[in-house]
Design a protein around this motif. Structure first.
Motif, short mmCIF file in Angstrom:
data_model
loop_
_atom_site.label_atom_id
_atom_site.label_comp_id
_atom_site.label_asym_id
_atom_site.label_seq_id
_atom_site.Cartn_x
_atom_site.Cartn_y
_atom_site.Cartn_z
N TYR A 288 0.82 -1.21 0.00
CA TYR A 288 0.00 0.00 0.00
C TYR A 288 0.86 1.26 0.00
O TYR A 288 0.37 2.35 -0.31
N HIS A 290 2.79 2.03 -2.14
CA HIS A 290 2.87 2.57 -3.50
C HIS A 290 2.13 3.91 -3.60
O HIS A 290 2.34 4.66 -4.57
N LEU A 291 1.29 4.20 -2.62
CA LEU A 291 0.61 5.50 -2.61
C LEU A 291 1.61 6.65 -2.66
O LEU A 291 1.33 7.70 -3.25
N TYR A 294 2.56 6.96 -6.35
CA TYR A 294 1.48 7.19 -7.31
C TYR A 294 0.50 8.30 -6.90
O TYR A 294 -0.32 8.70 -7.71
N TYR A 348 -5.33 3.85 3.53
CA TYR A 348 -5.55 3.20 2.24
C TYR A 348 -5.80 1.70 2.45
O TYR A 348 -6.74 1.12 1.91
N GLU A 349 -4.96 1.09 3.25
CA GLU A 349 -5.11 -0.34 3.51
C GLU A 349 -6.42 -0.63 4.25
O GLU A 349 -7.07 -1.65 4.03
N ARG A 355 -8.30 -5.72 -2.88
CA ARG A 355 -8.06 -4.95 -4.10
C ARG A 355 -8.00 -5.90 -5.30
O ARG A 355 -7.51 -7.02 -5.20
N TYR A 359 -1.97 -0.92 -8.11
CA TYR A 359 -1.84 0.33 -7.37
C TYR A 359 -1.70 1.52 -8.32
O TYR A 359 -2.21 2.61 -8.06
N GLU A 362 -5.17 2.59 -9.40
CA GLU A 362 -6.12 2.90 -8.33
C GLU A 362 -5.70 4.09 -7.49
O GLU A 362 -6.51 4.96 -7.15
N ALA A 363 -4.40 4.17 -7.16
CA ALA A 363 -3.92 5.20 -6.23
C ALA A 363 -4.16 6.64 -6.69
O ALA A 363 -4.41 7.51 -5.86
#
Length: 374
Positions: A288, A290-291, A294, A348-349, A355, A359, A362-363
Motif C-alpha cells: 500500500y 505505493h501510494l 502514485y 488506504y489499507e 483490491r 496500485y 487505483e492510487a
C-alpha cells in the motif's frame, strides 16, 4: 472587363462553374485570395454528392467535436468563423468579371476541387436553413484558389499539413488569462514566472514553471476537498484544469488576489514536501506504500493541512502576513509530510482491504483520495 487565369486549354462553358460574388479578390504570385461570405458558400456543399463533385479528400465527418465547435461558432460568433482557417480550392481556371457597383465583381471557378475545408463548407450548408441570410453574410471567409502546377503543390502540402503543425494545448491559452498575465508582470525578485510552453530560464536563472505553480497552488488551496490537487497531479489533469478559465477549480487557484510572494510560498512548501517523500526509505513504498509514488500530491495536500501551527491558507497571497511561513515550511513540514504519508498509507489499507486493480491505476483516483483524506 474580364480576366482569366487558366491551366486548361478548354472553354469555360465546358465544365461546371462555381460562381461567387466576392467582397475582395487579389491575384497573388501563386494563385488567388478571395474573401466571400458564408451566405455565398451556403450551397457549395449542399448536394449529397458534394464531396464527390468537389473531389474532396473525405466526405462530411458528421458531428465530430471539431465540427460541433464550428457549428456553434457560426451560430454564436459568425464574425469569428472565417478566422479558423482558409478554405483551399483547386481549379482548372478562374475568371473574374468586373461590374459597376452595387453588383460588384463576380468570380467563376471552373473545375473546382476542395483541397482543404470540406468540413467547414458542409457546416455552412447544414446551417443555411436555420440561420438567416444576413447572419451568414456577417461571416467573411478567405478562399485560396490554385491553378496549374500550384494546384498540385497545394494538394501535396495540404495532404500532409498536420505533420508540420504543433498542436495547441490548454497551456498555450493561459497567456489570455488576465490574472496570470498580471502575475507575470509583477516583481519576482530574483526569478520570474512565465506560463508558456517552450520558454527558457529567465535572466536570473530561476523560473517558476506553470506545472510547478499549478501543483503547488493546488496543494495549498483553501478548498477542503483535494479536487485541484488531484487534477494537478498529472499532465492530463493539468490540461483539463487549464482548459476552462471559468470553472470553480480554476478560479480557486488563479484569481485576482494572486501575488508572487504567495506563489513562492506555495512552491517552497510543495518542494519541501516532495523532498521529504523522496527521502523516505524504499521499504516504505512496498504494498500500500505505493501510494507514495502514485499519489504524492495527495500527501502534500494533506501534509500542508496537518502542521502543528495550521497554515493560514486563505492568506497565502497576503504580502503582509505575519505567519512564520518560512519556519513552518523548512522546519515543520518535512517531518509532518513523512507522518502524513504513513497515516494515509495505513488508511488506504483500511478502506481498500481487498483490491483487484494495480496500485498504479487505483492510487491516483479522486474517489480514493476523498476516502482516505477524511
Amino acid at each position: 472587363m474580364n480576366s482569366i487565369f487558366s491551366s486548361a486549354q478548354r472553354p469555360l462553358s465546358a465544365e461546371h462553374v462555381l460562381s461567387l460574388r466576392p467582397l475582395r479578390v487579389a491575384q497573388l504570385t501563386r494563385g488567388w485570395a478571395v474573401d466571400v461570405t458564408a451566405a455565398d458558400l451556403a450551397l457549395v456543399a449542399a448536394p449529397v454528392d458534394a464531396a464527390r463533385r468537389l473531389w474532396a479528400g473525405r466526405g462530411y465527418l458528421g458531428a465530430t467535436e471539431a465540427n460541433r465547435g464550428l457549428a456553434r461558432m457560426l451560430e454564436d460568433r459568425p464574425e469569428d468563423f472565417g478566422a479558423v482557417g482558409h478554405i483551399v480550392l483547386g481549379a482548372d481556371a478562374v475568371e473574374v468579371q468586373s461590374h459597376v457597383r452595387p453588383f460588384g465583381d463576380s468570380l467563376h471557378v471552373l473545375g473546382a476541387e476542395c483541397i482543404d475545408g470540406m468540413q467547414r463548407l458542409k457546416v455552412i450548408a447544414d446551417l443555411r436553413h436555420r440561420l438567416s441570410y444576413e447572419h451568414l453574410q456577417s461571416s467573411v471567409i478567405r478562399l485560396e484558389i490554385f491553378c496549374g502546377p500550384e494546384r498540385e503543390r497545394a494538394r501535396r502540402v495540404y495532404d500532409v499539413a498536420e505533420r508540420y503543425l504543433n498542436a495547441s494545448t490548454a497551456q498555450d491559452r493561459l497567456i489570455r488569462c488576465p490574472n496570470i498575465l498580471r502575475l507575470m508582470h509583477e516583481d519576482w525578485e530574483k526569478g520570474d514566472f512565465d506560463p508558456r510552453r517552450g520558454m527558457t530560464t529567465g535572466p536570473h536563472g530561476l523560473r517558476f514553471s506553470m506545472a510547478d505553480v499549478t501543483s503547488a497552488l493546488a496543494c495549498l488551496s483553501a478548498d477542503p476537498q483535494p479536487v485541484a490537487a488531484n487534477l494537478a497531479a498529472t499532465p492530463e489533469g493539468r490540461e483539463a484544469l487549464w482548459d476552462d478559465h471559468t470553472s470553480p477549480v480554476y478560479r480557486s487557484l488563479f484569481h485576482g488576489r494572486m501575488t508572487p510572494v504567495g506563489v513562492m510560498r506555495a512552491v517552497e512548501a510543495w518542494r519541501s514536501a516532495h523532498s521529504a517523500l523522496a527521502a523516505m526509505p524504499r521499504r516504505s513504498r512496498q504494498g500500500y506504500g505505493h501510494l507514495i509514488d502514485y499519489a504524492p500530491e495527495l500527501i502534500c495536500w494533506k501534509a500542508c493541512r496537518s502542521l502543528p501551527r495550521p497554515l493560514p491558507l486563505h492568506s497565502l497571497h497576503g504580502p503582509k502576513s505575519t505567519f512564520p511561513w518560512e519556519e513552518a515550511i523548512e522546519r515543520d513540514l518535512p517531518a509532518v509530510t513523512v507522518r502524513t504519508a504513513a497515516s494515509l498509507v495505513a488508511r488506504y489499507e483500511e478502506v481498500r482491504p481487498k483490491r483487484s486493480r494495480p496500485y498504479k491505476s487505483e492510487a491516483p483516483e479522486l474517489d480514493l483520495w476523498r476516502e482516505i483524506a477524511e
